[in-house]
Scaffold this active site. Structure first.
Site, PDB file in Angstrom:
ATOM      1  CG  HIS A 118      -1.913   0.977   1.386  1.00 44.63           C
ATOM      2  ND1 HIS A 118      -1.667   2.271   1.769  1.00 44.63           N
ATOM      3  CD2 HIS A 118      -3.246   0.896   1.182  1.00 44.63           C
ATOM      4  CE1 HIS A 118      -2.810   2.941   1.787  1.00 44.63           C
ATOM      5  NE2 HIS A 118      -3.790   2.127   1.444  1.00 44.63           N
ATOM      6  CG  ASP A 195       0.725  -2.269   6.102  1.00 50.24           C
ATOM      7  OD1 ASP A 195      -0.190  -2.362   6.939  1.00 50.24           O
ATOM      8  OD2 ASP A 195       0.597  -1.676   5.018  1.00 50.24           O
ATOM      9  CD  GLN A 198      -6.678  -4.593   4.257  1.00 52.02           C
ATOM     10  OE1 GLN A 198      -7.598  -5.290   4.690  1.00 52.02           O
ATOM     11  NE2 GLN A 198      -6.894  -3.372   3.784  1.00 52.02           N
ATOM     12  CE  LYS A 221      -7.219  -0.235   6.224  1.00 50.44           C
ATOM     13  NZ  LYS A 221      -8.056   0.224   5.127  1.00 50.44           N
ATOM     14  CB  CYS A 359      -3.844   2.886  -1.738  1.00 42.53           C
ATOM     15  SG  CYS A 359      -5.149   4.040  -1.402  1.00 42.53           S
TER      16      CYS A 359
HETATM   17  C1  LIG Z   1      -2.227  -2.871   3.681  1.00 43.38           C
HETATM   18  C2  LIG Z   1      -2.620  -1.485   4.091  1.00 43.38           C
HETATM   19  N1  LIG Z   1      -1.713  -0.704   4.680  1.00 43.38           N
HETATM   20  C3  LIG Z   1      -1.992   0.541   5.088  1.00 43.38           C
HETATM   21  C4  LIG Z   1      -3.248   1.067   4.903  1.00 43.38           C
HETATM   22  C5  LIG Z   1      -3.519   2.463   5.364  1.00 43.38           C
HETATM   23  O1  LIG Z   1      -4.474   2.448   6.365  1.00 43.38           O
HETATM   24  P1  LIG Z   1      -5.074   3.834   6.883  1.00 43.38           P
HETATM   25  O2  LIG Z   1      -5.714   4.487   5.702  1.00 43.38           O
HETATM   26  O3  LIG Z   1      -6.062   3.441   7.921  1.00 43.38           O
HETATM   27  O4  LIG Z   1      -3.934   4.609   7.410  1.00 43.38           O
HETATM   28  C6  LIG Z   1      -4.228   0.308   4.275  1.00 43.38           C
HETATM   29  C7  LIG Z   1      -5.558   0.876   4.008  1.00 43.38           C
HETATM   30  O5  LIG Z   1      -6.307   0.418   3.181  1.00 43.38           O
HETATM   31  C8  LIG Z   1      -3.911  -1.006   3.874  1.00 43.38           C
HETATM   32  O6  LIG Z   1      -4.815  -1.789   3.284  1.00 43.38           O
END
Ligand SMILES: Cc1ncc(COP(=O)(O)O)c(C=O)c1O
Length: 406
Positions: A118, A195, A198, A221, A359
């Site tokens: 992401h 990260d 998910q 999430k 993203c």
């Molecule tokens: C794998 C992953 N990392 C980071 C993020 C960023 O999360 P946030 O928008 O809550 O900061 C997301 C959001 O969709 C994500 O799917």
């Protein structure tokens, strides 16, 4: 065994929109009543700031806010002192990248990551390249974004100082072998940044067992409110790391000569008034998930996803990009139909999905297309909802998709 019909009663959104099939859980999840009540109670019965007031309501909020660390510590199997509250996974990842750049990395050091990340786990590292001269390198992935450990071993050259990967990728749902990655990275002195945006909402993530150095994820999430991120870091690493933000509550003292001393522990990273009600309600979400059981959630979602995939594979008009992955969203396109048009058609049938690049803007290098539909499930979704989605997908055609605009 999870009682999904009983669980669904906890979610007012499902009652408010009985016709809606919500398959956009990768973007954000619905909230159970206990989380909504916690936010509401804060505003209606116990509003105050934290760590500042000398009265009973302020002490109650201090206890609830700092106590929330305990819920997340239990979820991740770490100490409360290793839980920092931020504003989202993005803020957590930026703190980690900037902190490492500022305190640990030197020009020429390599950050090893993947093309399936992401934006939040790439752009902070791109900035470290600009600001500190580190190099960003990618481990090759297979065409469903799975990391191969022999490729990882080859990429793990002596200049690699940190590995930054998603435990579950957000588009294709590939589950990366974090325990092995940690073992191999640590053997040559590299840090492991995961990260978990998910992953943590959907499965047990034990930071001790996986030997993760830093983990980032968002409460929204995992049934919590928006505006709360969690940053786990090993205590000795957090102690040695500088905070991005400076200001109130995080300093022990400062003098007019521009000298200062920062507090120890999580407070150092939480400058200014935090999202108090969000953090308190996030702990409720965390406890709610633990009560259902992360293993139960994982098993249920895996089975539901397998059923979804089986039905989708029967459709001649649908191309699926992650058929061999066992977990996470189903990523697809209707042949010959632009993903956003197809998602618009699904919306006209009350199916909520996301379309676009999600993203992950360099993932197209891996899957060969930069715009797909992502249908992402959570534990309150059902086979009946899957059937409705599949039946709507069967009807996607250029005429239908464009027809909704006229
Ligand atoms: C794998 C992953 N990392 C980071 C993020 C960023 O999360 P946030 O928008 O809550 O900061 C997301 C959001 O969709 C994500 O799917």
């Amino acid at each position: 065994m999870m009682d999904v019909q009983r669980i669904r009663k906890d979610f007012p959104m499902l009652k408010a929109h009985p016709e809606l099939v919500y398959f956009d859980n990768g973007a954000t999840t619905l909230k159970p009543q206990c989380v909504i009540d916690a936010v509401n109670d804060f505003y209606t019965a116990h509003t105050s700031n934290v760590h500042r007031g000398d009265y009973a309501i302020a002490s109650l909020n201090d206890r609830l806010y700092d106590g929330a660390r305990g819920s997340f510590a239990k979820l991740l199997n770490c100490s409360s002192q290793e839980i920092i509250f931020t504003h989202n996974a993005t803020a957590s990842l930026n703190q980690i990248a900037w902190g490492l750049g500022h305190d640990f990395l030197k020009p020429g050091d390599v950050i090893l990551t993947t093309e399936a990340e992401h934006a939040s786990n790439l752009l902070p590292w791109f900035r470290m390249k600009e600001e500190y001269g580190v190099e960003v390198r990618y481990v090759p992935l297979d065409n469903q974004a799975n990391l191969d450990l022999s490729e990882f071993a080859k990429a793990l050259t002596p200049e690699v100082r940190a590995v930054a990967v998603a435990m579950v990728t957000n588009v294709l749902g590939s589950i990366q072998p974090i325990k092995e990655i940690s073992r191999m990275a640590h053997a040559q002195g590299a840090l492991v940044i995961v990260d978990g945006a998910q992953a943590v909402p959907h499965m047990k993530v034990d930071v001790k067992d996986l030997d993760i150095d830093f983990l980032a994820f968002s409460a929204h999430k995992m049934c919590g409110p928006s505006g709360v991120g969690i940053l786990y870091g090993k205590k000795q690493l957090l102690d040695a790391m500088s905070p991005v933000f400076m200001g109130g509550d995080m300093n022990a003292r400062f003098q007019k000569e521009c000298t200062y001393e920062l507090k120890k522990g999580p407070s150092k990273f939480e400058a200014g008034t935090p999202n108090i009600e969000g953090v308190i309600a996030s702990a409720k979400a965390c406890e709610y998930l633990m009560e259902i059981g992360l293993d139960e959630i994982h098993a249920y979602e895996k089975e539901l996803r397998a059923y979804f995939l089986e039905q989708m594979q029967k459709l001649g008009n649908i191309e699926i990009y992650n058929p061999d992955n066992l977990y996470g969203p189903i990523d697809f396109n209707a042949k010959g139909v632009f993903s956003q048009d197809a998602a618009g058609y699904l919306a006209s049938r009350n199916i909520a999905v996301r379309s676009g690049n999600h993203c992950a803007k360099i993932l197209h290098e891996v899957i060969g297309t930069d715009s797909t539909i992502r249908a992402s499930l959570y534990f309150y979704n059902t086979k009946e909802e899957v059937d409705r989605c599949v039946s709507a997908c069967a009807d996607i055609s250029l005429e239908n998709a464009i027809g909704i605009f006229f």
